[in-house]
Design a protein around this motif. Structure first.
Motif, short mmCIF file in Angstrom:
data_model
loop_
_atom_site.label_atom_id
_atom_site.label_comp_id
_atom_site.label_asym_id
_atom_site.label_seq_id
_atom_site.Cartn_x
_atom_site.Cartn_y
_atom_site.Cartn_z
N LEU A 79 -31.33 62.88 63.62
CA LEU A 79 -31.28 63.88 62.55
C LEU A 79 -32.39 64.90 62.78
CD1 LEU A 79 -30.16 64.66 59.63
CD2 LEU A 79 -32.13 63.38 58.77
N ASP A 80 -32.02 66.17 62.86
CA ASP A 80 -33.00 67.25 62.95
C ASP A 80 -33.06 67.94 61.59
OD1 ASP A 80 -33.43 66.66 65.59
OD2 ASP A 80 -32.67 68.57 66.37
N VAL A 81 -34.27 68.20 61.13
CA VAL A 81 -34.48 68.86 59.85
C VAL A 81 -35.40 70.06 60.07
CG1 VAL A 81 -35.42 68.60 57.52
CG2 VAL A 81 -34.20 66.70 58.58
N GLN A 82 -34.92 71.24 59.71
CA GLN A 82 -35.76 72.43 59.78
C GLN A 82 -36.28 72.73 58.38
OE1 GLN A 82 -33.89 76.23 60.72
NE2 GLN A 82 -35.74 76.83 61.84
N PHE A 83 -37.59 72.83 58.29
CA PHE A 83 -38.23 73.10 57.01
C PHE A 83 -38.30 74.61 56.78
CE2 PHE A 83 -39.44 68.86 58.10
CZ PHE A 83 -39.40 68.20 56.89
N VAL A 127 -39.21 72.25 63.03
CA VAL A 127 -38.10 71.32 63.10
C VAL A 127 -38.64 69.94 63.46
CG1 VAL A 127 -35.91 70.74 64.23
CG2 VAL A 127 -36.51 73.14 63.81
N TYR A 128 -38.27 68.96 62.67
CA TYR A 128 -38.65 67.57 62.92
C TYR A 128 -37.40 66.78 63.27
CZ TYR A 128 -43.42 68.20 61.37
OH TYR A 128 -44.73 68.59 61.29
N ARG A 129 -37.56 65.84 64.18
CA ARG A 129 -36.45 65.00 64.64
C ARG A 129 -36.71 63.57 64.18
NH1 ARG A 129 -33.95 66.01 70.25
NH2 ARG A 129 -32.91 67.48 68.87
N TYR A 130 -35.70 63.00 63.52
CA TYR A 130 -35.76 61.62 63.02
C TYR A 130 -34.76 60.78 63.78
CZ TYR A 130 -38.56 63.75 59.44
OH TYR A 130 -39.56 64.44 58.80
N SER A 131 -35.20 59.63 64.26
CA SER A 131 -34.32 58.78 65.07
C SER A 131 -33.90 57.54 64.31
CB SER A 131 -35.01 58.39 66.38
OG SER A 131 -36.24 57.76 66.11
N GLY A 132 -32.77 56.97 64.73
CA GLY A 132 -32.25 55.76 64.11
C GLY A 132 -31.64 56.00 62.73
N VAL A 133 -31.19 57.21 62.49
CA VAL A 133 -30.63 57.57 61.19
C VAL A 133 -29.13 57.32 61.20
CG1 VAL A 133 -30.32 59.42 59.50
CG2 VAL A 133 -32.40 59.35 60.90
N PRO A 134 -28.64 56.37 60.39
CA PRO A 134 -27.20 56.10 60.36
C PRO A 134 -26.42 57.30 59.81
CG PRO A 134 -28.44 54.43 59.14
CD PRO A 134 -29.39 55.51 59.51
#
Length: 91
Positions: A33-37, A42-49
């Motif tokens: 999951l990439d989230v742009q604030f 942009v932050y990348r989150y791993s292991g997101v179902p």
């Protein structure tokens, strides 16, 4: 010996209506999951179902949902930092 770098996965971002978040992107194959604030970072989150991504997009308040259900529950990294470290190759 020259070390090969692994290209950083590119995920398309879709704009969202939120005071804190500007856009969100998801890759189901890697559960990323990439989230742009609003700041543009942009932050990348791993292991997101996939279900967590679906719930985020469907939330009445995407920013609040993100803060409660993603930010501290999945490992995240600033993509600017990731690009600098993983995209670099030694001379």
């Amino acid at each position: 010996m020259t070390q090969q770098s692994t290209p950083v996965l590119q995920i398309a971002l879709q704009p969202v209506v939120s005071g804190n978040l500007k856009a969100v992107g998801y890759d189901a194959a890697t559960q990323t999951l990439d989230v742009q604030f609003s700041s543009g970072r942009v932050y990348r989150y791993s292991g997101v179902p996939a279900k967590a991504h679906e719930e985020l997009i469907a939330a009445e308040s995407i920013g609040s949902h993100f803060a409660r259900n993603v930010r501290n529950k999945f490992p995240g990294v600033d993509l600017e930092t990731l690009d600098q470290h993983e995209g670099a190759t030694p001379d």
